[in-house]
Design a protein around this motif. Structure first.
Motif, PDB file in Angstrom:
ATOM      1  N   LEU A  78       0.931  -1.275  -0.024  1.00  0.00           N
ATOM      2  CA  LEU A  78       0.083   0.138   0.072  1.00  0.00           C
ATOM      3  C   LEU A  78       0.928   1.244   0.044  1.00  0.00           C
ATOM      4  O   LEU A  78       1.780   1.486   1.038  1.00  0.00           O
ATOM      5  N   LEU A  79       0.912   2.214  -1.095  1.00  0.00           N
ATOM      6  CA  LEU A  79       1.458   3.255  -1.182  1.00  0.00           C
ATOM      7  C   LEU A  79       0.754   4.446  -1.352  1.00  0.00           C
ATOM      8  O   LEU A  79      -0.287   4.698  -1.886  1.00  0.00           O
ATOM      9  N   LEU A  80       0.880   5.317  -0.349  1.00  0.00           N
ATOM     10  CA  LEU A  80       0.010   6.688  -0.175  1.00  0.00           C
ATOM     11  C   LEU A  80       1.222   7.735  -0.541  1.00  0.00           C
ATOM     12  O   LEU A  80       2.244   7.869  -0.265  1.00  0.00           O
ATOM     13  N   ASN A  81       0.719   8.565  -1.779  1.00  0.00           N
ATOM     14  CA  ASN A  81       1.433   9.492  -1.965  1.00  0.00           C
ATOM     15  C   ASN A  81       1.318  10.727  -1.124  1.00  0.00           C
ATOM     16  O   ASN A  81       0.689  11.688  -1.739  1.00  0.00           O
ATOM     17  N   LEU A  82       2.033  10.939  -0.220  1.00  0.00           N
ATOM     18  CA  LEU A  82       2.068  12.044   0.794  1.00  0.00           C
ATOM     19  C   LEU A  82       2.734  13.021   0.297  1.00  0.00           C
ATOM     20  O   LEU A  82       3.777  12.843  -0.361  1.00  0.00           O
ATOM     21  N   ASP A  83       2.258  14.367   0.570  1.00  0.00           N
ATOM     22  CA  ASP A  83       2.898  15.525   0.203  1.00  0.00           C
ATOM     23  C   ASP A  83       3.928  15.876   1.429  1.00  0.00           C
ATOM     24  O   ASP A  83       3.886  15.244   2.565  1.00  0.00           O
ATOM     25  N   HIS A  84       4.986  16.856   1.143  1.00  0.00           N
ATOM     26  CA  HIS A  84       5.795  17.158   1.942  1.00  0.00           C
ATOM     27  C   HIS A  84       5.220  17.370   3.449  1.00  0.00           C
ATOM     28  O   HIS A  84       5.851  17.448   4.523  1.00  0.00           O
ATOM     29  N   ARG A  85       4.298  18.351   3.445  1.00  0.00           N
ATOM     30  CA  ARG A  85       3.504  18.887   4.550  1.00  0.00           C
ATOM     31  C   ARG A  85       2.662  17.753   5.452  1.00  0.00           C
ATOM     32  O   ARG A  85       2.768  17.800   6.520  1.00  0.00           O
ATOM     33  N   THR A  86       2.532  16.625   4.603  1.00  0.00           N
ATOM     34  CA  THR A  86       1.643  15.707   5.468  1.00  0.00           C
ATOM     35  C   THR A  86       2.340  14.580   5.977  1.00  0.00           C
ATOM     36  O   THR A  86       2.244  14.178   6.954  1.00  0.00           O
ATOM     37  N   ALA A  87       3.610  14.390   5.453  1.00  0.00           N
ATOM     38  CA  ALA A  87       4.213  13.134   5.802  1.00  0.00           C
ATOM     39  C   ALA A  87       4.770  13.021   7.292  1.00  0.00           C
ATOM     40  O   ALA A  87       4.671  11.980   7.871  1.00  0.00           O
ATOM     41  N   PRO A  88       5.247  14.185   7.988  1.00  0.00           N
ATOM     42  CA  PRO A  88       5.645  14.213   9.191  1.00  0.00           C
ATOM     43  C   PRO A  88       4.607  13.750  10.320  1.00  0.00           C
ATOM     44  O   PRO A  88       4.978  13.755  11.694  1.00  0.00           O
TER      45      PRO A  88
ATOM     46  N   MET B 146      -7.674   7.127   4.824  1.00  0.00           N
ATOM     47  CA  MET B 146      -6.498   7.538   5.768  1.00  0.00           C
ATOM     48  C   MET B 146      -6.734   8.993   5.867  1.00  0.00           C
ATOM     49  O   MET B 146      -6.424   9.511   5.004  1.00  0.00           O
ATOM     50  N   VAL B 147      -6.822   9.224   7.304  1.00  0.00           N
ATOM     51  CA  VAL B 147      -7.211  10.957   7.499  1.00  0.00           C
ATOM     52  C   VAL B 147      -5.976  11.355   8.274  1.00  0.00           C
ATOM     53  O   VAL B 147      -5.455  10.733   9.220  1.00  0.00           O
ATOM     54  N   PHE B 148      -5.304  12.665   7.844  1.00  0.00           N
ATOM     55  CA  PHE B 148      -4.266  13.084   8.448  1.00  0.00           C
ATOM     56  C   PHE B 148      -4.716  14.503   8.836  1.00  0.00           C
ATOM     57  O   PHE B 148      -5.163  15.441   8.008  1.00  0.00           O
ATOM     58  N   HIS B 149      -4.044  15.097  10.016  1.00  0.00           N
ATOM     59  CA  HIS B 149      -4.356  16.153  10.590  1.00  0.00           C
ATOM     60  C   HIS B 149      -2.797  17.077  10.263  1.00  0.00           C
ATOM     61  O   HIS B 149      -1.838  16.474  10.784  1.00  0.00           O
ATOM     62  N   VAL B 150      -3.049  17.975   9.317  1.00  0.00           N
ATOM     63  CA  VAL B 150      -1.760  18.676   9.037  1.00  0.00           C
ATOM     64  C   VAL B 150      -1.849  20.026   9.842  1.00  0.00           C
ATOM     65  O   VAL B 150      -2.430  21.028   9.265  1.00  0.00           O
ATOM     66  N   ARG B 151      -1.113  20.215  10.931  1.00  0.00           N
ATOM     67  CA  ARG B 151      -1.236  21.189  11.757  1.00  0.00           C
ATOM     68  C   ARG B 151      -0.573  22.428  11.181  1.00  0.00           C
ATOM     69  O   ARG B 151      -1.253  23.564  11.327  1.00  0.00           O
ATOM     70  N   LYS B 152       0.083  22.612  10.429  1.00  0.00           N
ATOM     71  CA  LYS B 152       0.966  23.557   9.747  1.00  0.00           C
ATOM     72  C   LYS B 152       0.184  24.136   8.762  1.00  0.00           C
ATOM     73  O   LYS B 152      -0.069  25.350   8.452  1.00  0.00           O
ATOM     74  N   ASP B 153      -0.956  23.356   8.245  1.00  0.00           N
ATOM     75  CA  ASP B 153      -1.772  24.065   7.133  1.00  0.00           C
ATOM     76  C   ASP B 153      -2.870  24.071   7.719  1.00  0.00           C
ATOM     77  O   ASP B 153      -3.801  24.476   6.965  1.00  0.00           O
ATOM     78  N   HIS B 154      -3.374  23.975   8.898  1.00  0.00           N
ATOM     79  CA  HIS B 154      -4.610  23.805   9.543  1.00  0.00           C
ATOM     80  C   HIS B 154      -5.661  23.108   8.803  1.00  0.00           C
ATOM     81  O   HIS B 154      -6.476  23.713   8.347  1.00  0.00           O
ATOM     82  N   SER B 155      -5.360  21.958   8.536  1.00  0.00           N
ATOM     83  CA  SER B 155      -6.611  21.186   7.524  1.00  0.00           C
ATOM     84  C   SER B 155      -6.105  19.636   7.856  1.00  0.00           C
ATOM     85  O   SER B 155      -5.439  19.333   8.485  1.00  0.00           O
TER      86      SER B 155
END
Length: 211
Positions: free
Chosen positions: A15-25, A42-51
C-alpha cells in the motif's frame, strides 16, 4: 519459541500513499476510517496547514482537504488530535485550551467539553497550572485513539504541569471518561505502584490498562 514452525512471515499487499511534504511528518495525528465520504480512507491532521487531508486507500491519492480557520469567527486554535466517530461527528482535542470539541463534517462546533476544574489557577505564562495544581487535558493520537463505550467517551489523559516530574504518576490518572448522558467527566485508573515515582511512568502501553 521451541517450535520454529509455529509462525512464519507472509508477504501481504503493498500500500503506497503519495503524501505531500507537509503531510508526511504527522505520525501522531492520523486515523484509518473504513468509510469516509464513500471510500476507505486514511485521514491526516496537518497542523501547519490547519487542515485535514483525506487519502483514498484504493488509489493512494489525496481525495479531499478540509481546512479550518485559526482566527476570526469559527476559529479552531490549538487543535492537535482528532477522532472521527462518523462522517458528521468529529472530535477535536484542544489540549492546551483543555477542551474537547464535537464538530460536524465541516468542522463547525456543535458541542464542547471544558476540562478545567473551577479551582484551578494558572501561571502568568498561560496554559501551565500553578505547581500546587494538576490538570489533565486531552490526548488524542494515532497511538491512543479515544472510543465510546456504554455511554462514555473515553480518552487517554494528558498531564500538564507534572509530566516531567515524579509526582505525575502519583497524582495523575491514566485515562478520562465523559458521561454523555449526565455530562460529567472523571479521571480514572491510577498508575500501579510499580510505576509510581518514575519519570513518565516508566514504559507502559496505555491500551493494556483499558482492557
Amino acid at each position: 519459541m521451541t517450535n520454529r514452525e509455529a509462525w512464519k512471515l507472509v508477504q501481504g499487499e503493498d500500500l503506497l500513499l503519495n503524501l505531500d511534504h507537509r503531510t508526511a511528518p504527522n505520525e501522531n495525528y492520523y486515523q484509518y476510517v473504513e468509510n469516509f465520504h464513500g471510500s476507505e480512507s486514511m485521514v491526516f491532521h496537518v497542523r501547519k496547514d490547519h487542515s485535514f487531508k483525506i487519502y483514498d486507500l484504493q488509489s493512494g491519492q489525496l481525495k479531499e482537504e478540509i481546512n479550518y480557520p485559526v482566527n476570526g469567527p469559527g476559529a479552531l486554535p490549538s487543535v492537535y488530535g482528532f477522532y472521527i466517530h462518523n462522517e458528521d461527528s468529529i472530535f477535536l482535542s484542544q489540549q492546551y485550551h483543555y477542551r474537547v470539541l464535537l464538530t460536524n463534517g465541516n468542522l463547525e462546533v456543535v458541542d464542547q467539553l471544558n476540562l478545567i476544574p473551577e479551582e484551578i489557577k494558572f501561571k502568568n505564562s498561560g496554559y501551565l497550572p500553578e505547581e500546587s495544581h494538576t490538570v489533565q487535558s486531552t490526548n488524542f493520537s494515532s497511538r491512543s485513539l479515544p472510543f465510546i463505550n456504554n455511554g462514555n467517551f473515553i480518552f487517554p489523559s494528558l498531564y500538564v504541569g507534572y509530566a516531567d516530574r515524579t509526582d505525575y504518576t502519583i497524582k495523575g490518572r491514566i485515562y478520562t471518561d465523559y458521561d454523555l448522558i449526565n455530562k460529567e467527566f472523571h479521571y480514572r485508573l491510577p498508575f500501579p505502584k510499580s510505576m509510581q515515582e518514575k519519570l513518565w511512568g516508566g514504559d507502559v502501553n496505555i491500551e493494556l490498562w483499558l482492557l
